[in-house]
Design an enzyme around this catalytic site. Structure first.
Site, PDB file in Angstrom:
ATOM      1  N   GLU A 113       0.848  -1.198   0.000  1.00 51.36           N
ATOM      2  CA  GLU A 113       0.000   0.000   0.000  1.00 51.36           C
ATOM      3  C   GLU A 113       0.880   1.244   0.000  1.00 51.36           C
ATOM      4  O   GLU A 113       2.094   1.150   0.214  1.00 51.36           O
ATOM      5  CB  GLU A 113      -0.959  -0.008   1.201  1.00 51.36           C
ATOM      6  CG  GLU A 113      -2.054  -1.059   1.078  1.00 51.36           C
ATOM      7  CD  GLU A 113      -3.068  -1.041   2.217  1.00 51.36           C
ATOM      8  OE1 GLU A 113      -3.155  -0.042   2.926  1.00 51.36           O
ATOM      9  OE2 GLU A 113      -3.762  -2.049   2.373  1.00 51.36           O
ATOM     10  N   HIS A 228      -9.405   9.225   2.219  1.00 49.80           N
ATOM     11  CA  HIS A 228      -8.957   8.126   1.371  1.00 49.80           C
ATOM     12  C   HIS A 228      -9.147   8.577  -0.067  1.00 49.80           C
ATOM     13  O   HIS A 228     -10.227   9.053  -0.423  1.00 49.80           O
ATOM     14  CB  HIS A 228      -9.782   6.857   1.653  1.00 49.80           C
ATOM     15  CG  HIS A 228      -9.116   5.626   1.125  1.00 49.80           C
ATOM     16  ND1 HIS A 228      -8.962   5.401  -0.221  1.00 49.80           N
ATOM     17  CD2 HIS A 228      -8.542   4.572   1.751  1.00 49.80           C
ATOM     18  CE1 HIS A 228      -8.329   4.258  -0.393  1.00 49.80           C
ATOM     19  NE2 HIS A 228      -8.061   3.729   0.799  1.00 49.80           N
ATOM     20  N   ARG A 276      -0.953   8.835   1.420  1.00 46.16           N
ATOM     21  CA  ARG A 276      -2.351   9.165   1.136  1.00 46.16           C
ATOM     22  C   ARG A 276      -2.652  10.656   1.054  1.00 46.16           C
ATOM     23  O   ARG A 276      -3.492  11.088   0.268  1.00 46.16           O
ATOM     24  CB  ARG A 276      -3.194   8.545   2.246  1.00 46.16           C
ATOM     25  CG  ARG A 276      -4.424   7.911   1.755  1.00 46.16           C
ATOM     26  CD  ARG A 276      -5.037   7.101   2.842  1.00 46.16           C
ATOM     27  NE  ARG A 276      -4.800   5.696   2.631  1.00 46.16           N
ATOM     28  CZ  ARG A 276      -5.248   4.756   3.465  1.00 46.16           C
ATOM     29  NH1 ARG A 276      -5.925   5.092   4.542  1.00 46.16           N
ATOM     30  NH2 ARG A 276      -5.008   3.498   3.214  1.00 46.16           N
ATOM     31  N   HIS A 337     -11.943   9.461   5.885  1.00 48.06           N
ATOM     32  CA  HIS A 337     -11.691   8.041   6.132  1.00 48.06           C
ATOM     33  C   HIS A 337     -11.208   7.758   7.551  1.00 48.06           C
ATOM     34  O   HIS A 337     -11.602   6.760   8.153  1.00 48.06           O
ATOM     35  CB  HIS A 337     -10.629   7.593   5.122  1.00 48.06           C
ATOM     36  CG  HIS A 337     -10.274   6.146   5.172  1.00 48.06           C
ATOM     37  ND1 HIS A 337     -11.183   5.148   4.937  1.00 48.06           N
ATOM     38  CD2 HIS A 337      -9.085   5.526   5.424  1.00 48.06           C
ATOM     39  CE1 HIS A 337     -10.571   3.970   5.044  1.00 48.06           C
ATOM     40  NE2 HIS A 337      -9.322   4.173   5.347  1.00 48.06           N
ATOM     41  N   ARG A 372      -1.466   9.153   8.697  1.00 49.06           N
ATOM     42  CA  ARG A 372      -1.310   7.744   9.074  1.00 49.06           C
ATOM     43  C   ARG A 372      -0.826   6.902   7.895  1.00 49.06           C
ATOM     44  O   ARG A 372      -1.351   7.010   6.784  1.00 49.06           O
ATOM     45  CB  ARG A 372      -2.667   7.207   9.542  1.00 49.06           C
ATOM     46  CG  ARG A 372      -2.672   5.738   9.870  1.00 49.06           C
ATOM     47  CD  ARG A 372      -4.059   5.308  10.291  1.00 49.06           C
ATOM     48  NE  ARG A 372      -5.017   5.457   9.224  1.00 49.06           N
ATOM     49  CZ  ARG A 372      -5.396   4.487   8.409  1.00 49.06           C
ATOM     50  NH1 ARG A 372      -4.898   3.279   8.532  1.00 49.06           N
ATOM     51  NH2 ARG A 372      -6.280   4.704   7.474  1.00 49.06           N
TER      52      ARG A 372
END
Ligand code: SIN
Length: 508
Positions: A113, A228, A276, A337, A372
């Site tokens: 990811e 997100h 992200r 998110h 995060r």
């Protein structure tokens, strides 16, 4: 419902349930949950749990990726502790019966990811959270732990600076009732429902954060709301936007403009696997540039058999909505998110109020910093729930008070949609100081609708108002752009602003 319990858990996601299963060794546990037991953010987590298993990986690399993604605000010592404890706890879940995906050698099949320099995401195809939730709920049942559904916890009872229990709505007589406890553990999840578009289920209204704030606990870093990048445009299922896991980009999915041109390399050398914050901002910039309501996520170049096997739920759900992801790109937009801030806790999950613990998304442990790292949240929940449970050995028994101060019962207006619109307009991926000031004025107006007292009607609106205020006040304090907080007037990080933004009701 008992009048007194040893350990009272509010929330039934991975954090609350892990705590309950482990703390039951030290006393009686009661789990209260707002809706049905599986209605939690955990249940919808597609990606997985980040942990070091590959021979090509190391604790050092996982720690560095977390720190880098956190943009200078992660608490390094806590990150190190979390990363090192990860593999053992993930194995424990596997041994409990979690059907994580395995490779042909029978080892964990590790996903990739954004922000991760190695493959390290342990997953159960594309429904990891659901699988973890299933196993933990079975464990709760097996251990005979009480779990009560449809329980609305309204506020915390604090006496002499200690948390001694909760006020809750007794659904039988519609009156406010109390449960006393030797320790209260908030594991209420996030606050995505403050936004119009969110991947979070309807329970995610920031209740734990709001209750802890009202009780005087310290709350930190609320400006860091993670969007997100890839929720499906215009698909809402049971009150939440449908997520396309970042693991899809990890397996080769490509973000493209509406006219089919890849764009992520223009924003980061890591391209589609950039952290992200960068990807979500890039999507918004491209949408603004092309005056489009969405960008595209294309995985149609991958093998059909692989897509169906690796992402069965995403494939099926998109197909139900008329998108065949094996043949055509998916229209996607960023959606709220995860909240990186929350109730400030130490490495044992203890808040600034004695006997009040916070776990999972409602907690601020210091591991996420300003952004995060993907799939670190289930890991954080596992690690801190385990440590909090160990701490229960030290919790002393306290006699319930003879009488608790009666709280006036209030009703309040339903402000949910007003708050959602305000947050989308002024506290989105890109913010301006002018907008933040306007939002502050608006939320002060909303606050007046809720006089002090416990609100049983529209308790969620009351909580959302408090959490919106915390996000706005934190965002106003941070006069720089860092991680998830991007301010037009200050587009760069300020090297001297590397501290957390901390807010407490009593100003301490
Ligand atoms: C995802 O599957 O993309 C979500 C994982 C996460 O938020 O950590």
């Amino acid at each position: 419902m008992p009048k007194k319990i040893d350990f009272l858990v509010v929330g039934s996601g991975i954090a609350g349930l892990t705590f309950a299963t482990k703390a039951s060794a030290y006393g009686k546990v009661l789990v209260l949950t707002k809706k049905r037991k599986a209605d939690s953010n955990t249940n919808y987590a597609q990606g997985g749990i980040a942990a070091v298993f590959s021979p090509k990986d190391s604790f050092k690399l996982h720690i560095n990726d977390t720190l880098k993604t956190g943009a200078g605000l992660c608490h390094k010592d806590v990150v190190e502790m979390m990363v090192k404890k990860g593999p053992v706890l993930v194995k424990e879940l596997y041994n409990m019966g979690c059907r994580f995906s395995l490779n042909s050698d029978g080892e964990f099949a590790l996903g990739q990811e954004g922000g991760h320099s190695r493959r390290r995401i342990v997953h159960a195809r594309d429904h990891t959270g659901q699988e973890i939730e299933r196993v933990l709920l079975e464990e709760i049942k097996e251990k005979g732990i009480s779990l009560s559904e449809n329980e609305v916890v309204l506020d915390l009872i604090t006496i002499d600076g200690e948390c001694r229990g909760v006020y809750f709505l007794n659904t039988n007589n519609k009156e406010i009732d109390v449960i006393y406890a030797n320790a209260v553990i908030l594991a209420t999840g996030g606050a995505g429902q403050l936004y119009l578009h969110t991947t979070n289920p309807p329970i995610a209204t920031g209740d734990g954060i709001a209750m802890a704030y009202r009780a005087g606990a310290k709350i930190a870093n609320m400006e860091f709301v993670q969007f997100h990048p890839t929720a499906v445009y215009n698909i809402n299922i049971d009150g939440r936007a449908f997520l396309i896991s970042e693991a899809v980009r990890g397996e080769g999915g490509i973000l493209k403009t509406k006219d089919g041109k890849p764009f992520m390399k223009r924003y980061s050398p890591a391209g589609d696997l950039a952290p992200r914050d960068i990807v979500a901002r890039a999507c918004v910039m491209e949408m603004i540039k092309s005056k489009s309501k969405y960008v595209l996520l294309d995985l149609s170049h991958l093998k059909t058999g692989f897509i169906k096997k690796r992402f069965p739920m995403i494939y099926e759900i998109c197909l139900e909505w008329g998108i065949d992801i094996t043949r055509e790109p998916i229209p996607v937009v960023p959606a709220a998110h995860y909240i990186c801030g929350g109730i400030m806790v130490n490495s044992w999950a203890e808040s600034s109020i004695k006997k009040l613990f916070a776990l999972g998304e409602c907690a601020f442990t210091g591991v996420h910093g300003a952004n995060r790292l993907a799939s670190n949240s289930l890991l954080e929940a596992l690690v801190f729930a385990t440590r909090a449970a160990e701490r229960m050995q030290r919790i002393t028994d306290v006699k319930p008070p003879k009488r608790t101060k009666t709280q006036p019962v209030k009703t309040g207006p339903n402000l949910k949609f007003a708050i959602k619109e305000m947050m989308v307009q002024y506290l989105n991926v890109i913010r301006s100081e002018k907008g933040l000031k306007k939002a502050k004025q608006m939320v002060e107006g909303y606050e007046k609708a809720f006089e002090p007292g416990i609100h049983i009607i529209n308790a969620e609106s009351c909580n959302m108002t408090d959490v919106a205020k915390l996000i706005i006040l934190s965002a106003l304090q941070r006069k720089e752009s860092r991680g998830l907080h991007y301010l037009l007037e200050y587009p760069k990080p300020n090297p001297s602003f590397t501290h957390d933004t901390v807010i407490a009701k009593n100003g301490q």
